[in-house]
Write an enzyme that holds these catalytic residues in place. Sequence first.
Site, mmCIF file in Angstrom:
data_model
loop_
_atom_site.group_PDB
_atom_site.id
_atom_site.type_symbol
_atom_site.label_atom_id
_atom_site.label_comp_id
_atom_site.label_asym_id
_atom_site.label_seq_id
_atom_site.Cartn_x
_atom_site.Cartn_y
_atom_site.Cartn_z
ATOM 1 N N PRO A 336 48.511 51.665 2.548
ATOM 2 C CA PRO A 336 49.836 52.274 2.560
ATOM 3 C C PRO A 336 50.107 53.103 3.813
ATOM 4 O O PRO A 336 49.213 53.778 4.325
ATOM 5 C CB PRO A 336 49.814 53.187 1.328
ATOM 6 N N GLY A 337 51.315 53.024 4.297
ATOM 7 C CA GLY A 337 51.757 53.907 5.384
ATOM 8 C C GLY A 337 52.922 54.723 4.858
ATOM 9 O O GLY A 337 52.799 55.887 4.492
ATOM 10 N N CYS A 406 73.579 57.267 25.143
ATOM 11 C CA CYS A 406 74.663 56.428 25.658
ATOM 12 C C CYS A 406 74.591 55.008 25.126
ATOM 13 O O CYS A 406 74.344 54.057 25.879
ATOM 14 C CB CYS A 406 74.613 56.427 27.176
HETATM 15 N N1 LLP Z 1 49.132 46.911 6.717
HETATM 16 C C1 LLP Z 1 49.653 46.092 7.646
HETATM 17 C C2 LLP Z 1 48.880 44.937 8.076
HETATM 18 C C3 LLP Z 1 50.911 46.370 8.202
HETATM 19 O O1 LLP Z 1 51.414 45.548 9.121
HETATM 20 C C4 LLP Z 1 51.634 47.504 7.768
HETATM 21 C C5 LLP Z 1 52.949 47.811 8.329
HETATM 22 C C6 LLP Z 1 51.058 48.332 6.796
HETATM 23 C C7 LLP Z 1 49.812 48.000 6.284
HETATM 24 C C8 LLP Z 1 51.751 49.563 6.266
HETATM 25 O O2 LLP Z 1 52.914 49.218 5.597
HETATM 26 P P1 LLP Z 1 53.758 50.334 4.811
HETATM 27 O O3 LLP Z 1 52.950 50.752 3.586
HETATM 28 O O4 LLP Z 1 53.972 51.468 5.712
HETATM 29 O O5 LLP Z 1 55.010 49.648 4.442
HETATM 30 N N2 LLP Z 1 58.830 50.057 11.484
HETATM 31 C C9 LLP Z 1 59.175 49.540 10.181
HETATM 32 C C10 LLP Z 1 57.956 49.244 9.337
HETATM 33 C C11 LLP Z 1 56.984 48.297 9.985
HETATM 34 C C12 LLP Z 1 55.773 48.058 9.146
HETATM 35 C C13 LLP Z 1 54.728 47.346 9.920
HETATM 36 N N3 LLP Z 1 53.542 47.072 9.186
HETATM 37 C C14 LLP Z 1 60.093 50.541 9.488
HETATM 38 O O6 LLP Z 1 60.394 51.561 10.053
HETATM 39 O O7 LLP Z 1 60.547 50.291 8.390
#
Ligand code: LLP
Length: 479
Positions: A336-337, A406
Amino acid sequence: QHCFTKSPDGFLYCEDTKVQDIMEKVEKRPFYLYSKPQITRNVEAYKEALEGLKNSIIGYAIKANNNLKILQHLRKLGCGAVLVSGNELKLALHAGFDPTKRPPSSSHSVCSSGLLAGSEIKVRLCIFNGNGKILEDLILAAQEGVFVNVDSEFDLENIVTAAKVAGRKVNVLLRINPDVDPQVHPYVATGNKNSKFGIRNEKLQWFLDAVKAHPNELKLVGAHCHLGSTITKVDIFRDAAVLMVNYIDEIRAQGFEVDYLNIGGGLGIDYYHSGAVLPTPRDLIDTVRLRLQILLIAVTMPVAYSYMNYFASWSDFQAVVRELVLSRNLNLVIEPGRSLIANTCCLVNRVTGVKTNGTKNFIVIDGSMAELIRPSLYDAYQHIELVSPTPPDAEVSTFDVVGPVCESADFLGKERELPTPAKGTGLVVHDAGAYCMSMASTYNLKMRPPEYWVEEDGSVTRIRHGETFEDHIRFFEGL
Ligand code: LLP
């Protein structure tokens, strides 16, 4: 309990501290404000969800937020780290993550190290992900004993080379592209068959043969998938878990002793603050756990039934099934992120002024797409509110909340009903803990903002300096 709350008199608080008071004490520029206790609570929610799954690993996806202080805190709370670059690996090491600390291998004990046994999370595993990992970074990963997710044929070749250079066998997981539609914005979907990530099933055998051909360089330890981000339907994880267990079976049938099932990250959050019931970490893990159990019971049922006559009770039967389930001995990894860090933070801005053009009203703030690009990039909604009460007679209008950059893409929110704010009023963009600061730029030379957190005792601490003009000039020194 959530860290940002409005008091009855209309002031926004972070835990028990008034955001307006913080604004008066810090530099007059946009800043990120986190709640340290909320980070702890979010990790606890995952830990509770994983209770009973001994050796499960919360691999925090560093890309979501790479603040060193936050990483150190997450490490202390027991998280591992999920990396996508050599620099993220260096940062994880700097923050004290130990990639070599991991659960005992499955061969040690069937009953004490399975998906259903034990409780405490003691591991710190680091996992290196990515579809374009470069050799230099892979060598560092190999040297440090980081697990590596294999993404493609060329990636596997590079991992073999890295293992040779480092003189160390690399533990690898195959990143499977399961072709499960995560039903999210196309820019954050990764698990569809046409995405650039992972290995499609028709190629699985090639990878298994390639691993077999490199016994001194590669050890296959598991399978991984990551479907996408901002996922709000728990069924999607269930479908993926079913497919992934089948892959694990297929891989094990060929004699590989794989211990890890990594179901990636991707759990969404309630960006709309709508009060909608969204899946929690517990829903996510229970779904995966349930699917695993049902599948495993289905597989093991015939064996269990054949002993049925000898059992005195249903609970004896269950105990045997449990035993059989345990014998699967998988360590569950999640990555999780967003769901760990997004809701712990606001971007705090000041209103520069209000204007009207044509049919549009604008609130212009000092923050912008440079500090927080998600609305511009994904048309993402992030909740916006004022930090202080407005006079009861203040006119409420529909505003686009925009920055000074801008570009017409420079907006933080569109068509928001807000009371007309006075110049200097504080305005926050919520849920800014994930993919905001880590995606910030210095466009228009808006230098990256400082970060603060409110600690358990209510004190406010700076956890990253704001970048300055002098920082920019330094890149040209001596040239
Ligand atoms: N594992 C892998 C292999 C990933 O590519 C990602 C996120 C995660 C875990 C974590 O995912 P999460 O739990 O955070 O959804 N910039 C975009 C999100 C890009 C996510 C990229 N990969 C945004 O702001 O919504």
